[in-house]
Each structure stands twice: as structure tokens, then as C-alpha cells.
Design an enzyme around this catalytic site. Structure first.
Site, PDB file in Angstrom:
ATOM      1  N   ASP A 142     -42.385  12.269 -16.092  1.00 26.26           N
ATOM      2  CA  ASP A 142     -41.532  11.369 -16.836  1.00 26.26           C
ATOM      3  C   ASP A 142     -42.380  10.246 -17.469  1.00 26.26           C
ATOM      4  O   ASP A 142     -43.395   9.806 -17.111  1.00 26.26           O
ATOM      5  CB  ASP A 142     -40.335  11.112 -16.138  1.00 26.26           C
ATOM      6  CG  ASP A 142     -39.015  10.726 -16.872  1.00 26.26           C
ATOM      7  OD1 ASP A 142     -38.982  10.816 -17.945  1.00 26.26           O
ATOM      8  OD2 ASP A 142     -38.000  10.986 -16.177  1.00 26.26           O
ATOM      9  N   ASP A 151     -32.518  14.887 -23.043  1.00 25.24           N
ATOM     10  CA  ASP A 151     -31.414  14.398 -21.733  1.00 25.24           C
ATOM     11  C   ASP A 151     -29.999  14.908 -21.915  1.00 25.24           C
ATOM     12  O   ASP A 151     -29.088  14.774 -21.057  1.00 25.24           O
ATOM     13  CB  ASP A 151     -31.515  13.068 -21.346  1.00 25.24           C
ATOM     14  CG  ASP A 151     -32.590  12.526 -20.427  1.00 25.24           C
ATOM     15  OD1 ASP A 151     -33.362  13.543 -20.046  1.00 25.24           O
ATOM     16  OD2 ASP A 151     -33.101  11.331 -20.151  1.00 25.24           O
TER      17      ASP A 151
HETATM   18  C1  DGJ Z   1     -35.348  10.519 -17.666  1.00 26.98           C
HETATM   19  C2  DGJ Z   1     -35.246  12.010 -17.612  1.00 26.98           C
HETATM   20  O1  DGJ Z   1     -35.269  12.345 -18.605  1.00 26.98           O
HETATM   21  C3  DGJ Z   1     -34.073  12.450 -16.590  1.00 26.98           C
HETATM   22  O2  DGJ Z   1     -34.034  13.740 -16.671  1.00 26.98           O
HETATM   23  C4  DGJ Z   1     -34.211  12.150 -15.432  1.00 26.98           C
HETATM   24  O3  DGJ Z   1     -35.398  12.546 -14.715  1.00 26.98           O
HETATM   25  C5  DGJ Z   1     -34.422  10.390 -15.359  1.00 26.98           C
HETATM   26  N1  DGJ Z   1     -35.557   9.999 -16.227  1.00 26.98           N
HETATM   27  C6  DGJ Z   1     -34.743  10.041 -13.875  1.00 26.98           C
HETATM   28  O4  DGJ Z   1     -34.939   8.551 -13.667  1.00 26.98           O
END
Ligand code: DGJ
Length: 684
Positions: free
Chosen positions: A431, A488
């Protein structure tokens, strides 16, 4: 005049030089093998009025100030504080590599071209005898199409990635720049240049994608004399002073079958040529990610129960997301402290991994290596490793580590390697949730170096590029990773649109798409499980909800759609995604066609109530005109009570010719919005 040609399937680039930097005199659909290149050069010459300028017919691969250029030069640099204005002469041309030199300034510039699948990969390298400060260096500049009115590129945001933007070609410069230190939600490094009238399926289209994750710039400018040029390069001024500089790789695609021809060239190139797959022969595993089920609330018993249900639904990979390390109970602390949290995991992660594996799944784990919270042992020990000034504005309560520092890379390597070498881990979700305080190309180079080292030592581990969803999706990061978390947003309606537009670049096999909770956490909408399941099934399928919350009906539908996905994944994960020209703007539809053309599936998503009472026909594409295809609406049980007429597809399979499907089109049953029709086709 010397001339050279570079060919890739579907396209030819002809370069010519009269002793100076080569000029692209032709870039377009493939020329015949015996094409006389001198005739191409002659035909490229154009007259100009007025005597104000002696314009070359085309701009060179590196347009130079001093040639009456009023647009963007390909190279802007400073030496000892003064701007330099190079004038290059061609000194060597061999096998797609063109070297030019300015002796007076001590500069050598090299342009390289290579066919990679159906794309041409192009880079520019600059070597200076003296130390210079580089402001801008373009990957080989291309002429923009003359028969075109529009530039099509992308904007986006968190939970709203890959939004198509249309700008007119007009006098002056159209510029897009990503200055956040990532390829970014805001300006993905890809642009399409359709000729007037081109659609998804018809017309001539040019496209470019810049494979660099650290921030880029694109210029599309039109000179007063009518010449058009397109440049891509690293974001302006993001490199330290030095002697050697190289651009990212610019990927060129040309199509005579609309946007789809370029989309397919990019999809195939990424999937078949660029990405290194850890398990090339293993089917893509159905994914389960626990983020939206439990967030930071980790508990072995709960997660084991979730894993049981996920496996029963058909999941094959179980991913433990954020929250397993340091003292990370929310997003205010612990990034940087990559040790398993003994409060949540007193016996470590092994019991969960064992449980997951006993269910027949592989295990994946979340990291966000480039980031640090000020509330972390790492920040307390090494404030000197953090980028940006002390009073910077934070994003998500976190800051960025300086990955250009080899000590930082070693620290992160050791931490990640310690987890990977002591646990059976199949996948990392990598991430990256905040922008850089100041864009700096050294950070991008550092990330690639860290990823490359991990990939060398742990080649069996797949890595997903996530950056608050789709904030780092480009061919640079995909050299080191194999999947992208596109957004997301698990809202099926939003996702339908996002993944449709991202297919202008991404194949299904790298595009993660998950079935989210019934009440979407990022939109508040409620969607039927059928719609959620089919949207996820369009790409690399996964689940991301608490499966214990599913009703019996939801579990039954999800199990069935997942089984369908598995039964078809072998051909579908290698299929081309072709966006269809729906006559009804409320329909977002695509056709995925097998590489041998013998089968296809059409997904027709209803994104809004239609403008009329009767569905308009949906035309298919890329079929053999005279072949006969059996087509079947495989989810006709989803027709609702307002679908009144007994059209043939509702009753069972039909046999139609390719010509019929491409010209007359298919009539689908009337549908509520937020539904998806799924049609299988087989050549008979
Ligand atoms: C952002 C990501 O896009 C999410 O899917 C998740 O992993 C969160 N971060 C976790 O903090």
C-alpha cells in the site's frame, strides 16, 4: 535523407534524419513490408506560408529551442545556473537506437525503440560531460495526429479512479502533470489520441502510456503552424543535478479498430510481456481480503471463522490487511514498526496461516513499507529518515520515508524479509497512502530497487500495487508487481465504470475486483448480491466483506458466480477486453474474447435507468462475419417482473452469425438499474 522503420504488430514508425535529431515522419497503422521509405519522407514534407519560420514538417524526437519552436522543447536543462540550448547532430543509428551529440555543450542523447508485443517501447537517455540540472527530458516526442479534434486522458480521485477526460486539440499546450510522487489517481500516465469519429470499436486511434511511478508530465501542443507534438517525461524538475538521466519507458500503440485496438495492445503487453508472474501456470486464485470485515480489529478466532466461510464460498487466497504489526489499533500509529503485534497475535501469524492453508487457501499480508507514523518506534529512532520539513501537512496521519537512502531500503528489506522467510506467504498487498511532501524521482528509483531486491529473493511472492486504491497503476510498478487494487470503492456501480475505463490499459488478470458488503462502506448504497458478484467476476475476483453476514440467498448466488468464474478463468484471464459502443448511455458493456476467438462473454451493466422503455440493441465486435455463434444469456433467471415481452434470449440459447451480432446487435431483456446481463458466446 536517411530513414529507418520500427514495426510492431499493427503499427509502423518511420524515422528520418538529414544529419540532425531524427524526426518521426510516419507513425500509424502498419506499412507494407516493401514500402519505399523515401516516398514516405517525401510525402511528409509540407509547405508553409509567410517566411516567418522555416519549419520542419515534423518536430524531432527532441524538439529544440532555436528551431523557431514556440512549443515545449524536449530538453530543458541548466549548467552553472544558465539555460543551455542544445543542437544535436546524429552520430549513430543502429537497430532502433539513435545517438545524437552536441559537442559544444558536451551532451549525448540516445533514443531507443523496441517492439514489445504490439507496443513500441521508447526511451530517451541523456549523458552530459558536465554536471547539469535537468528541468525536463522527454521520452521520444511523437507527432500528434492531424485528423483529430480530441485528446482523451484521465483524471480521478480516491474511490473514483480512471475518469476519462476529453480536451480539444487547440493552439497552445495541453499539459497534465502528476506532482504527488505517484503516478496518481489524479493523472494516470496514459492518453489516447483518437482521430475524429473514432469510437471504442471503430476508427484510427493512437495511444501512449508512460511507465513510471514517481510522477510524470504530458504535453500535447499545437504550434501556430499546425504541427502537433506529444511528449511524456518525469514530472518537471524532480531530478537532482547530475551527468546521466533516463526517461521512463513510453509505450506506443496504434489501432484501426477504435480505442479497443490500443487497449488490447496495452492489456496484452502488460500481461504477456512485462509482468513477471510468480506462478505462470497457476490459475489466478479467488481472493478474500478481510479489510472491510474487521478493519484493525484482529482476533484469531474471528478471522478463523471468517476464513472458514470464505473458503466455503470458493476463496483460494486469504489476505490479512492492515493492523497486524506494531500497536496499530487505528491509522494514527505504528507504520514503520513491522513486527507482529503480540497483543493481537500472541502466538504470531502461524496459527492463522496454518488454519487458512488447512482450508486449501494460500495466505497474503498487507504492508505499507514506504510510510511512517510519527507515533512509531521508527520515527522516534530515525527522524532523519523522513522526507519533508518537520511542520509538513500530513496525509492520513503519516509521512514518507526517504527511499533514496540505502539504509532505509535495507531496514525495510530486513523487516519484510524477516516476515517472508519465517512464514508461508503467497502475496503482499503493498500500500501507499499519502503523497510525497515534494515529488522526487529518487524516491521512485528507491522503491523500484527495494521491490526488485525482494522479488529476486522471494520470487514466489505475488505483490499487489495499492495506493489508496488505484493511486499507483502504471507499467513501471507492474514490472515488480502483478496485481493492482484498482479502487477502494467496492460499490459495484462505481466499480463497473472504473474498471471499464481502466480496461483501456489493464487486463483482467491484474485488476483486482471484490464483492463488498451489502451496504457499501464508501458510498452508502445497497446493491443486490447478483450485481456485486457479476461486477467482481469481470476481473480478478475476490470478496471483501464479513461472509458471516451473507444471507442464504447471497451465499448461494456468490458461490454459484464464483464457481462460474473458476470454470472460465483459464481462458478469461488471457482474454482481450473489448469495450462495446452501447447505443444506450445507461449501459456499460464489454466483450471479453478468448485469444483463439472461439468463445466470448459479454457483460452488459445497467448503470442507470434508461432513456427509453425498450432496450436498444447491443452490437458486439471482433467476431468472424460468417461464423455462427451460439449465444446464451446465462443469468436470465434475473429478469424482473417489468420485463414483459418474451424475447428469444430470455427463453434460451440462440444461434446468430458474427455479422448479425456486430450489425443488428443483441436485444437484451429490460432491466432495473444496477444489474448486469451476462451473455456467453461460443463459435460453432
Ligand atoms: C488503503 C487500501 O486501499 C485499503 O484497501 C486498505 O488496505 C487500507 N489502506 C488499510 O489501511
Amino acid at each position: 535523407m536517411q530513414s529507418w522503420r520500427i514495426d510492431a504488430p499493427g503499427q509502423t514508425l518511420v524515422l528520418a534524419s538529414e544529419g540532425r535529431t531524427p524526426v518521426a515522419v510516419y507513425w500509424g497503422p502498419s506499412l507494407p513490408e516493401d514500402q519505399d521509405l523515401a516516398a514516405i519522407c517525401d510525402a511528409a514534407k509540407r509547405d508553409v506560408t509567410g517566411g516567418m519560420i522555416d519549419a520542419l514538417p515534423q518536430l524531432s524526437l527532441c524538439p529544440e529551442e532555436g528551431d523557431s519552436l514556440q512549443g515545449q522543447p524536449g530538453l530543458q536543462a541548466y549548467r552553472d545556473g544558465a539555460a543551455i540550448y542544445p543542437r544535436f547532430a546524429l552520430v549513430a543509428a543502429e537497430e532502433g537506437v539513435f545517438t545524437c551529440r552536441d559537442d559544444a555543450l558536451g551532451l549525448t542523447v540516445t533514443f531507443s525503440f523496441e517492439a514489445q508485443g504490439a507496443v513500441i517501447a521508447a526511451t530517451t537517455k541523456l549523458v552530459s560531460d558536465h554536471k547539469i540540472t535537468l528541468h525536463h527530458l522527454a521520452a521520444p516526442a511523437m507527432s500528434g495526429p492531424q485528423f483529430a479534434e480530441e485528446i482523451l486522458d484521465f483524471s480521478g480521485r480516491w474511490i473514483g479512479e480512471f475518469q476519462i477526460e476529453r480536451a480539444p486539440w487547440r493552439a497552445g499546450t495541453h499539459m497534465r502533470e502528476a506532482r504527488g510522487g505517484r503516478s496518481g489517481h489524479e493523472t494516470p500516465p496514459i492518453a489516447y489520441f483518437p482521430e475524429t469519429g473514432a469510437t471504442n470499436t471503430r476508427g484510427t486511434v493512437f495511444a501512449m502510456h508512460y511507465g513510471w511511478s514517481g510522477g510524470h508530465v504530458m504535453y500535447a501542443d499545437e504550434q501556430p503552424d499546425g504541427r502537433r507534438q506529444i511528449q511524456f517525461g518525469h514530472a518537471t524538475g524532480t531530478r537532482a543535478a547530475g551527468h546521466e538521466f533516463e526517461t521512463g519507458t513510453l509505450y506506443l500503440a496504434v489501432s484501426e479498430t477504435g480505442l479497443n485496438g490500443c487497449a488490447v495492445a496495452f492489456q496484452r503487453h502488460l500481461r504477456d510481456a512485462l509482468i513477471t508472474w510468480p506462478h505462470p501456470d497457476r490459475p489466478r486464485p479467488v481472493h478474500y481480503n478481510c479489510w472491510e470485515a474487521i478493519y484493525f480489529d484482529h482476533d484469531f478466532v474471528e478471522l478463523a471463522a471468517i476464513a472458514d466461510r470464505a473458503a466455503a464460498l470458493g476463496a483460494e487466497r486469504f489476505v490479512l490487511d492492515d493492523g497486524w504489526f506494531g500497536k496499530r489499533d487505528d491509522d494514527t500509529s505504528s507504520l514503520g514498526d513491522w513486527d507482529i503485534d503480540p497483543r493481537k497475535w500472541p502466538d504470531g501469524l502461524t496459527p492463522l496461516i496454518d488454519h487458512v492453508q488447512a482450508l486449501g487457501m494460500v495466505f497474503g499480508l498487507w504492508f505499507e513499507p514506504e510510510m511512517v507514523n510519527m507515533d512509531s518506534d521508527l520515527a522516534r529512532t530515525h527522524p532523519d529518515w523522513i522526507l519533508g520539513r518537520a511542520d509538513q501537512v500530513e496525509g492520513r496521519q503519516q509521512r514518507v520515508l526517504d527511499l533514496s537512502n540505502p539504509e532505509v531500503r535495507s531496514y525495510l528489506y530486513d523487516k519484510i524479509a524477516a516476515v517472508l522467510s519465517t512464514h508461508d506467504i503467497d502475496y503482499i498487498k503493498w500500500d501507499h497512502n499519502r503523497l510525497l511532501p515534494v515529488a522526487d524521482a529518487a524516491q521512485g528509483d528507491g522503491i523500484y530497487a527495494l521491490l526488485a531486491r525482494l522479488r529476486t529473493d522471494f520470487p514466489q511472492v505475488e505483490i499487489e500495487s495499492c495506493a489508496s486504491g488505484g493511486g499507483r497503476v502504471d507499467a513501471g510498478i507492474l514490472r515488480h508487481t502483478q496485481r493492482v487494487w484498482l479502487s477502494d470503492s467496492n460499490d459495484a456501480l462505481e466499480r463497473l465504470r472504473i474498471q471499464h475505463d481502466a480496461a483501456l490499459m489493464l487486463p483482467a488478470s491484474v485488476t483486482g475486483s471484490h464483492v463488498g458488503p451489502r451496504h457499501c462502506h464508501t458510498s452508502g448504497r445497497t446493491h443486490d448480491i447478483r450485481f456485486r458478484a457479476w461486477v467482481a467476476a469481470q476481473r480478478h475476483m475476490g470478496f471483501e466483506m464479513d461472509p458471516r453476514d451473507l444471507t442464504d440467498d447471497e451465499a448461494e448466488v456468490l458461490t454459484r458466480v464464483t464457481a462460474w468464474w473458476k470454470a472460465n478463468r483459464d481462458w478469461r484471464m488471457d482474454a482481450d477486453i473489448l469495450r462495446l459502443d452501447a447505443a444506450d448511455p445507461s449501459v456499460i458493456s464489454e466483450q471479453q474474447i478468448a485469444s483463439d476467438g472461439t468463445q466470448f462473454v459479454v457483460f452488459a451493466g445497467k448503470a442507470a435507468s434508461g432513456g427509453q422503455n425498450m432496450p436498444r440493441p447491443l452490437r458486439l465486435t471482433a467476431l468472424e462475419r460468417n461464423a455462427r455463434y451460439k449465444v446464451e444469456l446465462i443469468n436470465r433467471d434475473e429478469a424482473n417482473h417489468l420485463s414483459r415481452i418474451s424475447i428469444p434470449l430470455k427463453e434460451g440459447p440462440m444461434v446468430l452469425t458474427g455479422q448479425q451480432l456486430m450489425q443488428q446487435g443483441l436485444i437484451l431483456p429490460w432491466s432495473f438499474p444496477d444489474r448486469m446481463w451476462v451473455i456467453e458466446g461460443t463459435k460453432i
